[in-house]
Write a protein that holds these residues in place. Structure first.
Motif, mmCIF file in Angstrom:
data_model
loop_
_atom_site.group_PDB
_atom_site.id
_atom_site.type_symbol
_atom_site.label_atom_id
_atom_site.label_comp_id
_atom_site.label_asym_id
_atom_site.label_seq_id
_atom_site.Cartn_x
_atom_site.Cartn_y
_atom_site.Cartn_z
ATOM 1 N N TYR A 32 0.832 -1.204 0.000
ATOM 2 C CA TYR A 32 0.000 0.000 0.000
ATOM 3 C C TYR A 32 0.867 1.255 0.000
ATOM 4 O O TYR A 32 0.529 2.253 -0.634
ATOM 5 C CB TYR A 32 -0.904 -0.027 1.233
ATOM 6 C CG TYR A 32 -1.790 1.179 1.373
ATOM 7 C CD1 TYR A 32 -2.999 1.252 0.695
ATOM 8 C CD2 TYR A 32 -1.432 2.259 2.187
ATOM 9 C CE1 TYR A 32 -3.814 2.363 0.810
ATOM 10 C CE2 TYR A 32 -2.239 3.364 2.309
ATOM 11 C CZ TYR A 32 -3.434 3.420 1.622
ATOM 12 O OH TYR A 32 -4.239 4.522 1.739
ATOM 13 N N ALA A 211 -4.636 5.114 -8.806
ATOM 14 C CA ALA A 211 -4.445 5.431 -7.388
ATOM 15 C C ALA A 211 -5.785 5.539 -6.666
ATOM 16 O O ALA A 211 -5.910 5.115 -5.508
ATOM 17 C CB ALA A 211 -3.661 6.737 -7.253
ATOM 18 N N SER A 214 -7.072 2.227 -5.648
ATOM 19 C CA SER A 214 -6.117 1.500 -4.799
ATOM 20 C C SER A 214 -5.287 0.476 -5.576
ATOM 21 O O SER A 214 -4.727 -0.451 -4.974
ATOM 22 C CB SER A 214 -6.839 0.800 -3.635
ATOM 23 O OG SER A 214 -7.497 1.750 -2.817
ATOM 24 N N TYR A 216 -2.240 0.401 -6.651
ATOM 25 C CA TYR A 216 -0.991 1.142 -6.545
ATOM 26 C C TYR A 216 0.141 0.572 -7.410
ATOM 27 O O TYR A 216 0.906 1.351 -8.001
ATOM 28 C CB TYR A 216 -0.566 1.236 -5.090
ATOM 29 C CG TYR A 216 -1.544 2.026 -4.264
ATOM 30 C CD1 TYR A 216 -1.661 3.401 -4.416
ATOM 31 C CD2 TYR A 216 -2.387 1.397 -3.347
ATOM 32 C CE1 TYR A 216 -2.577 4.127 -3.674
ATOM 33 C CE2 TYR A 216 -3.309 2.121 -2.597
ATOM 34 C CZ TYR A 216 -3.397 3.477 -2.772
ATOM 35 O OH TYR A 216 -4.315 4.200 -2.050
ATOM 36 N N ALA A 219 -0.508 1.990 -10.757
ATOM 37 C CA ALA A 219 -0.191 3.422 -10.811
ATOM 38 C C ALA A 219 1.312 3.628 -10.936
ATOM 39 O O ALA A 219 1.776 4.465 -11.724
ATOM 40 C CB ALA A 219 -0.728 4.116 -9.557
ATOM 41 N N TRP A 220 2.097 2.858 -10.182
ATOM 42 C CA TRP A 220 3.551 2.965 -10.281
ATOM 43 C C TRP A 220 4.050 2.496 -11.646
ATOM 44 O O TRP A 220 5.064 2.996 -12.158
ATOM 45 C CB TRP A 220 4.215 2.148 -9.170
ATOM 46 C CG TRP A 220 4.298 2.889 -7.874
ATOM 47 C CD1 TRP A 220 3.347 2.962 -6.897
ATOM 48 C CD2 TRP A 220 5.398 3.678 -7.412
ATOM 49 N NE1 TRP A 220 3.778 3.739 -5.857
ATOM 50 C CE2 TRP A 220 5.040 4.190 -6.139
ATOM 51 C CE3 TRP A 220 6.639 3.986 -7.930
ATOM 52 C CZ2 TRP A 220 5.875 5.003 -5.401
ATOM 53 C CZ3 TRP A 220 7.493 4.804 -7.195
ATOM 54 C CH2 TRP A 220 7.104 5.296 -5.944
#
Length: 249
Positions: A32, A211, A214, A216, A219-220
């Motif tokens: 997270y 994002a 959630s 993540y 998103a990265w």
């Protein structure tokens, strides 16, 4: 020496990624807070097609902004170097453009040009590029030594000949420095503009969506694609600078 310059960054990158993976796997760092490199690369493999299409949109916005901002920055710098009045008029305008907050301007332009238009984002990228290109070009145009100008005058050279023979070659490294700085700013500003509304197909919008849901690691993964585009812009402008300077010499 050349081999060391290539290998050293690779070694540093491998060490950092390895430490990152170990910290997440064995150090108790939550996905997270910081997804592992393996998880990010897994998302790149799973969503590669969408990342490529989003990268094309963001890269196009950044490229249009880089070209337009560079052209207008160079042209205005030429006028400012030639005419003191334009120089005095341009100074406060450039200072104002330098401090415009993208996060405030992006929603305004997205609303002005419509929800399906990329024009607002391209304008924002152009403004971000314009300032460093103008400042560096203007500084370069003022680097010509008076003795060189006097020499050209003694040869009965026209102002245009002085500009093309002495002034522009002297300013060339400064021009490309501004463009090189602007290349990174173009990608960053395009991403920020995409993040704050408008069409959702770009990397900035997908980072925001991932994002918010959630996701993540995904998103990265989009951030990783953004970094690759930024590095590509920087390396291309750096290569163009070296070619131009080598030809000048």
């Amino acid at each position: 020496m050349q081999t060391t310059r290539v290998i050293a960054p690779i070694v540093v990158g491998v060490v950092v990624l390895g430490a990152w993976q170990l910290a997440v796997t064995f150090g108790g760092v939550s996905d997270y807070l910081l997804p592992s490199p393996a998880a990010i690369l897994g998302q790149v493999a799973d969503f590669g097609d969408s990342m490529i299409s989003a990268g094309i949109i963001t890269g196009t916005n950044a490229l249009v902004g880089l070209v337009l901002g560079s052209v207008f920055g160079i042209l205005l710098a030429l006028l400012a170097a030639a005419t003191r009045l334009i120089d005095h008029m341009a100074a406060p305008i450039v200072a104002a453009l330098a401090v415009i907050p993208i996060v405030a301007l992006a929603p305004v332009l997205n609303t002005m040009f419509g929800a399906d238009s990329q024009v607002g984002r391209q304008i924002i990228a152009s403004l971000a590029v314009f300032v460093p290109v103008f400042i560096n070009t203007l500084r370069g145009l003022r680097q010509t030594l008076p003795v060189h100008r006097d020499l050209m005058t003694s040869y009965a050279a026209t102002p245009r000949q002085v500009m093309t023979t002495v002034t522009l070659p002297t300013a060339l490294p400064f021009v490309f420095t501004g463009i090189r700085i602007g290349s990174s700013l173009a990608v960053i500003s395009a991403l920020v503009a995409e993040y704050f509304g408008g069409p959702r197909g770009g990397l900035g919008g997908l980072i925001s969506t991932s994002a918010a849901s959630s996701a993540y690691p995904r998103a990265w993964a989009y951030v990783l694609v953004s970094i690759i585009i930024g590095l590509a812009f920087y390396l291309v402008t750096l290569a163009a600078e070296r070619v131009a300077v080598r030809r000048r010499l």
